[in-house]
Scaffold this motif. Structure first.
Motif, PDB file in Angstrom:
ATOM      1  N   GLN A 173     -27.181   9.511  21.963  1.00 10.58           N
ATOM      2  CA  GLN A 173     -26.149   8.213  20.917  1.00 10.58           C
ATOM      3  C   GLN A 173     -26.567   6.363  21.096  1.00 10.58           C
ATOM      4  O   GLN A 173     -26.307   5.625  20.680  1.00 10.58           O
ATOM      5  CB  GLN A 173     -24.234   8.995  20.527  1.00 10.58           C
ATOM      6  CG  GLN A 173     -24.538  10.306  20.114  1.00 10.58           C
ATOM      7  CD  GLN A 173     -24.980  10.880  18.859  1.00 10.58           C
ATOM      8  OE1 GLN A 173     -25.313   9.936  17.999  1.00 10.58           O
ATOM      9  NE2 GLN A 173     -25.967  11.706  19.276  1.00 10.58           N
ATOM     10  N   SER A 174     -26.306   7.496  22.869  1.00  8.37           N
ATOM     11  CA  SER A 174     -27.093   5.332  22.936  1.00  8.37           C
ATOM     12  C   SER A 174     -28.353   4.634  22.125  1.00  8.37           C
ATOM     13  O   SER A 174     -27.768   3.779  22.048  1.00  8.37           O
ATOM     14  CB  SER A 174     -26.731   5.217  24.664  1.00  8.37           C
ATOM     15  OG  SER A 174     -25.805   5.343  25.171  1.00  8.37           O
ATOM     16  N   GLU A 175     -29.683   5.391  22.277  1.00  4.93           N
ATOM     17  CA  GLU A 175     -30.440   5.889  21.668  1.00  4.93           C
ATOM     18  C   GLU A 175     -30.356   4.657  20.239  1.00  4.93           C
ATOM     19  O   GLU A 175     -30.736   3.923  19.579  1.00  4.93           O
ATOM     20  CB  GLU A 175     -31.202   6.145  21.649  1.00  4.93           C
ATOM     21  CG  GLU A 175     -31.827   6.401  23.028  1.00  4.93           C
ATOM     22  CD  GLU A 175     -33.212   5.350  23.913  1.00  4.93           C
ATOM     23  OE1 GLU A 175     -33.509   4.930  22.868  1.00  4.93           O
ATOM     24  OE2 GLU A 175     -33.636   5.472  24.768  1.00  4.93           O
ATOM     25  N   LEU A 194     -30.143   1.210  18.354  1.00  4.38           N
ATOM     26  CA  LEU A 194     -31.200   1.442  17.276  1.00  4.38           C
ATOM     27  C   LEU A 194     -30.569   0.302  16.252  1.00  4.38           C
ATOM     28  O   LEU A 194     -31.008  -0.495  15.647  1.00  4.38           O
ATOM     29  CB  LEU A 194     -32.161   2.492  16.519  1.00  4.38           C
ATOM     30  CG  LEU A 194     -33.178   3.024  15.376  1.00  4.38           C
ATOM     31  CD1 LEU A 194     -34.153   1.788  15.687  1.00  4.38           C
ATOM     32  CD2 LEU A 194     -32.931   3.987  15.011  1.00  4.38           C
ATOM     33  N   ARG A 195     -29.314   0.733  15.767  1.00 10.88           N
ATOM     34  CA  ARG A 195     -28.140   0.667  14.659  1.00 10.88           C
ATOM     35  C   ARG A 195     -28.170  -1.155  14.921  1.00 10.88           C
ATOM     36  O   ARG A 195     -27.989  -2.014  13.621  1.00 10.88           O
ATOM     37  CB  ARG A 195     -27.158   1.399  14.722  1.00 10.88           C
ATOM     38  CG  ARG A 195     -26.342   0.569  13.345  1.00 10.88           C
ATOM     39  CD  ARG A 195     -25.095   1.607  12.954  1.00 10.88           C
ATOM     40  NE  ARG A 195     -23.993   1.028  13.300  1.00 10.88           N
ATOM     41  CZ  ARG A 195     -22.593   1.111  12.338  1.00 10.88           C
ATOM     42  NH1 ARG A 195     -22.263   1.878  13.213  1.00 10.88           N
ATOM     43  NH2 ARG A 195     -21.915   0.262  11.907  1.00 10.88           N
ATOM     44  N   ILE A 245     -29.744  -5.909  30.266  1.00 10.81           N
ATOM     45  CA  ILE A 245     -30.756  -6.070  28.604  1.00 10.81           C
ATOM     46  C   ILE A 245     -31.492  -6.100  29.412  1.00 10.81           C
ATOM     47  O   ILE A 245     -33.134  -5.587  28.018  1.00 10.81           O
ATOM     48  CB  ILE A 245     -30.394  -6.424  27.401  1.00 10.81           C
ATOM     49  CG1 ILE A 245     -28.497  -6.212  26.933  1.00 10.81           C
ATOM     50  CG2 ILE A 245     -31.154  -6.531  26.303  1.00 10.81           C
ATOM     51  CD1 ILE A 245     -27.807  -6.727  25.640  1.00 10.81           C
ATOM     52  N   ARG A 246     -31.749  -7.009  29.861  1.00 13.59           N
ATOM     53  CA  ARG A 246     -33.638  -7.853  30.015  1.00 13.59           C
ATOM     54  C   ARG A 246     -34.398  -6.466  30.812  1.00 13.59           C
ATOM     55  O   ARG A 246     -35.273  -6.328  30.979  1.00 13.59           O
ATOM     56  CB  ARG A 246     -33.284  -9.277  30.842  1.00 13.59           C
ATOM     57  CG  ARG A 246     -34.805  -9.997  31.441  1.00 13.59           C
ATOM     58  CD  ARG A 246     -34.592 -11.238  31.977  1.00 13.59           C
ATOM     59  NE  ARG A 246     -32.880 -11.554  31.137  1.00 13.59           N
ATOM     60  CZ  ARG A 246     -32.864 -11.914  31.631  1.00 13.59           C
ATOM     61  NH1 ARG A 246     -32.033 -11.605  32.685  1.00 13.59           N
ATOM     62  NH2 ARG A 246     -31.885 -13.188  31.394  1.00 13.59           N
ATOM     63  N   GLU A 247     -33.532  -6.103  32.012  1.00 14.69           N
ATOM     64  CA  GLU A 247     -34.717  -5.672  32.805  1.00 14.69           C
ATOM     65  C   GLU A 247     -34.224  -3.734  32.826  1.00 14.69           C
ATOM     66  O   GLU A 247     -35.553  -2.975  32.699  1.00 14.69           O
ATOM     67  CB  GLU A 247     -33.288  -4.778  34.125  1.00 14.69           C
ATOM     68  CG  GLU A 247     -33.606  -6.624  34.735  1.00 14.69           C
ATOM     69  CD  GLU A 247     -32.835  -6.581  36.071  1.00 14.69           C
ATOM     70  OE1 GLU A 247     -32.570  -5.509  36.683  1.00 14.69           O
ATOM     71  OE2 GLU A 247     -32.168  -7.849  36.152  1.00 14.69           O
ATOM     72  N   HIS A 248     -33.340  -3.117  31.213  1.00  7.56           N
ATOM     73  CA  HIS A 248     -33.268  -1.904  31.548  1.00  7.56           C
ATOM     74  C   HIS A 248     -33.140  -1.236  30.152  1.00  7.56           C
ATOM     75  O   HIS A 248     -33.554  -0.414  29.315  1.00  7.56           O
ATOM     76  CB  HIS A 248     -31.623  -0.962  32.181  1.00  7.56           C
ATOM     77  CG  HIS A 248     -31.659  -1.932  33.663  1.00  7.56           C
ATOM     78  ND1 HIS A 248     -32.567  -0.596  34.298  1.00  7.56           N
ATOM     79  CD2 HIS A 248     -31.020  -2.180  34.762  1.00  7.56           C
ATOM     80  CE1 HIS A 248     -32.752  -0.908  35.474  1.00  7.56           C
ATOM     81  NE2 HIS A 248     -31.350  -1.931  35.693  1.00  7.56           N
ATOM     82  N   GLY A 249     -33.171  -2.620  28.887  1.00  4.53           N
ATOM     83  CA  GLY A 249     -33.240  -2.313  27.100  1.00  4.53           C
ATOM     84  C   GLY A 249     -31.533  -2.227  27.302  1.00  4.53           C
ATOM     85  O   GLY A 249     -30.343  -2.358  27.326  1.00  4.53           O
ATOM     86  N   LEU A 250     -31.820  -2.114  25.980  1.00  3.23           N
ATOM     87  CA  LEU A 250     -30.907  -2.359  25.188  1.00  3.23           C
ATOM     88  C   LEU A 250     -29.618  -1.090  24.722  1.00  3.23           C
ATOM     89  O   LEU A 250     -28.046  -0.294  25.090  1.00  3.23           O
ATOM     90  CB  LEU A 250     -30.868  -2.401  23.206  1.00  3.23           C
ATOM     91  CG  LEU A 250     -29.280  -3.160  22.835  1.00  3.23           C
ATOM     92  CD1 LEU A 250     -28.325  -3.823  23.139  1.00  3.23           C
ATOM     93  CD2 LEU A 250     -29.900  -3.481  20.981  1.00  3.23           C
ATOM     94  N   PRO A 251     -30.353   0.907  24.828  1.00  7.03           N
ATOM     95  CA  PRO A 251     -29.678   1.433  24.704  1.00  7.03           C
ATOM     96  C   PRO A 251     -28.598   1.536  26.407  1.00  7.03           C
ATOM     97  O   PRO A 251     -27.854   2.416  26.453  1.00  7.03           O
ATOM     98  CB  PRO A 251     -30.956   2.357  25.260  1.00  7.03           C
ATOM     99  CG  PRO A 251     -31.728   1.498  24.306  1.00  7.03           C
ATOM    100  CD  PRO A 251     -32.018   0.152  24.988  1.00  7.03           C
ATOM    101  N   ALA A 252     -29.172   1.405  27.524  1.00  7.29           N
ATOM    102  CA  ALA A 252     -28.174   0.825  28.627  1.00  7.29           C
ATOM    103  C   ALA A 252     -26.660   0.317  28.567  1.00  7.29           C
ATOM    104  O   ALA A 252     -26.292   0.717  29.165  1.00  7.29           O
ATOM    105  CB  ALA A 252     -29.156  -0.080  29.389  1.00  7.29           C
ATOM    106  N   LEU A 253     -27.065  -0.622  28.108  1.00  4.87           N
ATOM    107  CA  LEU A 253     -25.517  -1.507  27.199  1.00  4.87           C
ATOM    108  C   LEU A 253     -24.797  -0.815  26.714  1.00  4.87           C
ATOM    109  O   LEU A 253     -23.653  -0.729  26.992  1.00  4.87           O
ATOM    110  CB  LEU A 253     -26.324  -2.924  26.921  1.00  4.87           C
ATOM    111  CG  LEU A 253     -24.850  -3.363  26.355  1.00  4.87           C
ATOM    112  CD1 LEU A 253     -23.837  -4.020  26.875  1.00  4.87           C
ATOM    113  CD2 LEU A 253     -25.403  -4.706  25.020  1.00  4.87           C
ATOM    114  N   CYS A 254     -25.231  -0.453  25.378  1.00  6.11           N
ATOM    115  CA  CYS A 254     -24.966   1.057  25.030  1.00  6.11           C
ATOM    116  C   CYS A 254     -24.125   2.416  25.814  1.00  6.11           C
ATOM    117  O   CYS A 254     -23.382   2.073  25.136  1.00  6.11           O
ATOM    118  CB  CYS A 254     -25.905   1.516  23.743  1.00  6.11           C
ATOM    119  SG  CYS A 254     -26.522   0.144  22.553  1.00  6.11           S
ATOM    120  N   ARG A 255     -24.531   2.484  26.713  1.00  7.37           N
ATOM    121  CA  ARG A 255     -24.200   3.479  27.236  1.00  7.37           C
ATOM    122  C   ARG A 255     -22.612   2.703  27.925  1.00  7.37           C
ATOM    123  O   ARG A 255     -22.564   4.284  28.352  1.00  7.37           O
ATOM    124  CB  ARG A 255     -25.604   3.917  27.974  1.00  7.37           C
ATOM    125  CG  ARG A 255     -25.160   5.176  28.945  1.00  7.37           C
ATOM    126  CD  ARG A 255     -26.728   5.411  29.633  1.00  7.37           C
ATOM    127  NE  ARG A 255     -26.786   6.784  30.183  1.00  7.37           N
ATOM    128  CZ  ARG A 255     -27.241   6.917  31.962  1.00  7.37           C
ATOM    129  NH1 ARG A 255     -28.817   6.595  31.781  1.00  7.37           N
ATOM    130  NH2 ARG A 255     -27.613   7.346  32.835  1.00  7.37           N
TER     131      ARG A 255
END
Length: 920
Positions: free
Chosen positions: A854-856, A860-861, A898-908
């Motif tokens: 769901q984080s992914e 994506l959304r 976000i820069r280091e781990h990507g947007l899904p990490a923030l969503c998580r």
């Protein structure tokens, strides 16, 4: 030596009783002569502190009533028939009383004997102990509201003033709309909804939000869950063999629809007790949502059957008592209730109202269900015609043609037509363990399955492994597919089945499968033969596995026919027929699923007797249907028909004069908004429950509930438009020192969201939530019932992305990720969910495959809707999940993430934040 002493005592009693009347002493005085004997020898075991066998001898009413094991111990005028005298003079050392200090003297026994024979005169007002009046309790008293104009806030502020407290300031608008939206629909508000409310400065802005939410179909889904917790709804039967209850879900859908329609609560009660009289068959599923023993789990002897029946009736009595009345009526099954004014007799009188209720699947009688059954019948006729035409393309057995691989799902053996009355299916090997078959079908030349029990066929076997309501021989020809209705041999790798038809038939096909649903692939027959009786006692093989291809347990689409050797036109025709067959099968399944419900089935009521210690082998006097004496005067004759009994009970429960019904329900509604009811023990309003924090408010709400026509939605509005509900959840050290539990409501109480709301909200903000309503539940585990070993489903698609209320609920099994969030397992009624904080919750929510997926999806959304700019992405993610803009500090802190781990990490991280998991 003891027997001689007893003989001497009993002889003395007889001798004294034979003295001439004029030679006897004056009438026995209870206070001067009898009570001292009781004090010296009896009160230690039968007094205020201890009451062995339920007998108390220090209080007149209790002593003359007797103990648990028998009727009255003291029968005035009949000493020789009184159990008390028996226990004083018995020669049985285990029964002799008192147990310590030896038997009473002959003189003491004579005194008690004479006192009983003289009528057991026990003057009123001489008891040394005052018995507490169990009816002198707030919940048993009529609803009473002080004179004057009232609102929720007048009662709350008055109580706060008594303690020198005031309400907290009003919550900000974002916090309020999130609170209201979670409360009413169990999902977060959209950014557009938040913006509209923040900008709306009209006086009725709050009311408009509430009205929209109450009209949403999501409202019924949210509030049905509260109700299902109380009645312990599940889709399995429970007990040791936790088999599937495949038609339980219509009750769940009924509850959702009832809340959405704002069915008046008094009507809601009537429908659940006597819905069969009003076209609401599924509503009576409430009576049987608890665990039940199935026929195969009950002993074959009559005492076992009687005990199982008592257990079934007890489940219903307890459910009705705690759900509608907030009383633990079931405590009186074996003896008088220890706390509340509900007697042993009252319990069985209540049981008599439902003495004709049984459990089982029943056809729904709604117009929709009847139409669905008719449609299913039509489509089955069409399907049979297609299968008959397809049979022409299946290679004949024993002709050398290569036939389809053996499949766990479905196998067809076609042969030249032959006439017989008996067919034998012999299994010679399996891929492992004992063979299992879910349905054995034999078709005549007109395309009818003549092996069905309904067609008059009977089946015998070499031996069965019986697992109650799952693997039984009778399921082999009941027309129902799937492992949960199948036959299993009692021999490893082999077994045989013999089908005898009602009359000889010309047959040309046999169809069989391990599990037509495709979920189980073990226990598959890999070597077999099919024989028919040609003449009496003479058998001939008509098909076997010899000309089949190698077994393929992984074949997802088993071949029902072969195009090998067919012309191009014939192959095209066969494929066309298969294309027509699939939607027909799906339509039949859909129609049949909506036609039945597991609910009350009604028959002539049993005779109900008071049972000594709740033991069905110790019946006492016959009882008639009646409500507890302390609660009312309703009593109906035993000749009253079954349905009328339940109608009478329902009408008594919903009488406005009943002090419990409205109070209990408005308290449940209040709890749904504040996390705890005005009465903390929401299903126990008796003496062992908690007193209300605001008794006048509770009674006023109950009165207004009745006045509104028992409207649940009106009660939501009354509560949610109050200043008490609008408060901020702001801490106040001074107030907290006075009222740490916030029972006085000096602020809005903080509480974590329920498991279902967390899961549904994650799906919602990720854009994955499937809003499909009603119908059979989706799977949380690899199987829908069984003894143990439920493997959780980790990744969900399609129906698995529906709201969690639509999950197939396995009793006593917690969902892998969200079960840790105090989600009840339906083993017991849950009047109020605990709110624990544990490490496993954090681990589950951070590391589960569900969260990662769901984080992914959330990321994506966000990318699709906000573009590639990191700041825009963060702002949009905050708005979707938390309803607000991120602060400058948050933007600064999370940009490196976000820069280091990507947007899904923030969503998580957002999914794991307190702000996401707690109601504002």
């Amino acid at each position: 030596m003891l027997p001689r002493v007893l003989f001497a005592i009993s002889s003395a009693v007889v001798s004294l009783s034979m003295l001439p009347h004029e030679a006897r002493a004056a009438p026995v005085d209870f206070v001067r002569e009898v009570r001292p004997i009781f004090e010296r020898h009896c009160y230690d075991c039968h007094g205020e502190a201890k009451r062995k066998s339920g007998l108390r001898l220090d209080v007149k009413a209790a002593a003359l009533k007797g103990g648990d094991n028998h009727g009255p111990d003291i029968i005035p005028g009949k000493a020789k028939d009184s159990p008390l005298i028996h226990f004083l003079i018995t020669k049985d050392e285990d029964e002799l009383m008192p147990p310590k200090g030896g038997p009473l003297s002959a003189a003491d026994i004579d005194t008690i004997t004479r006192w009983i024979d003289e009528g057991a005169l026990w003057p009123d007002g001489v008891d040394l102990v005052k018995v507490q009046d169990k009816t002198n309790h707030w919940s048993f008293k009529p609803i009473a509201v002080p004179a004057g104009e009232h609102s929720v806030d007048t009662f709350i502020t008055a109580k706060l003033k008594e303690h020198g407290l005031t309400m907290a300031p009003e919550a900000d608008r974002v916090a309020w709309i999130r609170r209201a939206t979670f409360d009413l629909i169990g999902l977060p508000p959209t950014p557009a909804q938040v913006d509209a409310f923040v900008k709306d400065t009209s006086p009725d802005a709050h009311a408009k939000v509430i009205n929209v939410l109450l009209e949403s179909p999501r409202y019924g889904e949210r509030w049905a869950q509260h109700w299902l917790d109380v009645v312990r709804y599940a889709d399995t039967h429970g007990f040791e063999v936790n088999t599937e209850r495949p038609n339980a879900w219509p009750y769940r859908d009924y509850v959702i629809d009832a809340f959405n329609a704002d069915t008046p609560y008094d009507q809601f009660i009537r429908e659940q007790i006597v819905g069969d009289a009003t076209g609401k068959d599924a509503a009576t599923g409430f009576l049987v949502t608890a665990s039940v023993l199935l026929p195969g789990q009950i002993g074959k002897d009559e005492p076992s059957k009687r005990l199982a029946r008592q257990d079934s009736l007890d489940e219903i009595v307890m459910n009705i008592g705690q759900t509608f009345l907030g009383l633990s009526v079931g405590c009186a099954r074996c003896h008088d209730h220890k706390f509340d004014p509900i007697s042993h007799h009252d319990y069985y009188a209540m049981q008599a109202f439902i003495a004709g209720v049984e459990y089982g699947d029943r056809d729904l009688h709604t117009p929709e269900a009847k139409g669905a059954r008719q449609e299913a019948t039509r489509k089955k006729t069409q399907l049979a015609a297609i299968d008959k035409r397809l049979a022409d393309f299946i290679p004949l057995a024993k002709t050398g043609a290569s036939r389809a691989p053996i499949s766990p799902k479905e196998n067809v053996d076609r042969f030249a037509r032959v006439k017989t009355k008996r067919l034998r299916f012999t299994i010679e090997a399996t891929n492992n363990l004992e063979p299992c078959i879910d349905e054995l079908e034999v078709f005549n030349v007109t395309g009818n399955n003549i092996a069905l029990a309904t067609a008059g066929a009977t089946i015998t076997s070499s031996g069965d492994t019986v697992v109650a309501d799952r693997h039984e021989l009778r399921f082999l020809n009941d027309g129902v597919y799937g492992n949960s209705r199948s036959w299993m041999s009692n021999e490893t790798g082999k077994g045989w089945l013999l089908v005898e038809f009602a009359e000889p038939h010309e047959i040309d096909r046999v169809k069989w499968g391990r599990d037509r649903t495709g979920r189980f692939k073990d226990r598959l027959a890999t070597a077999y033969r099919i024989e028919i009786e040609q003449h009496e006692g003479q058998w001939g093989i008509i098909a076997d596995d010899g000309d089949r291809q190698k077994p393929s347990i992984d074949d997802k689409k088993p071949v029902a026919f072969s195009t090998k050797g067919l012309s191009k036109e014939e192959a095209a025709e066969a494929r066309k027929l298969m294309g027509e067959r699939r939607p027909l099968e799906a339509a039949i399944k859909s129609a049949e699923e909506g036609g039945k419900a597991f609910a009350g089935k009604f028959r002539t009521p049993d005779e109900i007797h008071l049972l000594s210690r709740g033991d069905p082998e110790q019946p006492k006097e016959l009882v008639t249907p009646a409500v507890p004496v302390a609660l009312g005067t309703l009593k109906i004759p035993n000749e009253t028909p079954e349905q009328e009994r339940r109608q009478a009970l329902a009408e008594w429960i919903v009488r406005p004069e009943n002090p419990f019904t409205a109070r209990v329900m408005v308290n449940r509604i209040w709890q749904g908004h504040f996390g705890i009811g005005l009465v903390e023990t929401a299903s126990d309003f008796g003496r062992s429950g908690m007193a209300p924090s605001h008794p006048e408010l509770l009674d006023w709400l109950a009165q207004e509930f009745i006045r509104s026509g028992w409207s649940v939605k009106q009660m939501h509005k009354r509560i949610m438009l109050s200043a008490a509900y609008r408060q901020a959840a702001r801490e106040n050290a001074t107030a907290s020192a006075i009222d740490a539990d916030v029972r006085l409501l000096w602020r809005f109480p903080t509480r974590r969201l329920e498991a279902e709301v967390i899961r549904d909200s994650m799906l919602d903000v990720a854009g994955k939530l499937n809003l499909k309503m009603r119908g059979r539940g989706f799977d949380l585990f690899d199987k829908r019932g069984g003894l143990s070993g439920f493997i959780p489903v980790e990744s969900f698609t399609g129906d698995g992305l529906r709201r969690m209320i639509y999950a197939h609920k396995v009793r006593r099994e917690r969902e892998a990720t969200f079960g840790a969030f105090d989600c009840p397992d339906a083993g017991q009624s849950t009047a109020r969910r605990r709110e624990s904080i544990t490490p496993i919750q954090a681990l589950n929510l951070f590391n589960s495959r569900f969260t990662l997926e769901q984080s992914e999806a959330f990321a994506l959304r966000v990318k699709q809707e906000a573009g590639e700019d990191a700041t825009a992405q963060m702002r949009h993610a905050w708005r979707l999940a938390l309803g607000r803009e991120p602060s400058p500090e948050e933007l600064s802190d999370f940009t490196p993430l976000i820069r280091e781990h990507g947007l899904p990490a923030l969503c998580r991280a957002i999914f794991n934040s307190n702000e996401f998991l707690f109601a504002p």
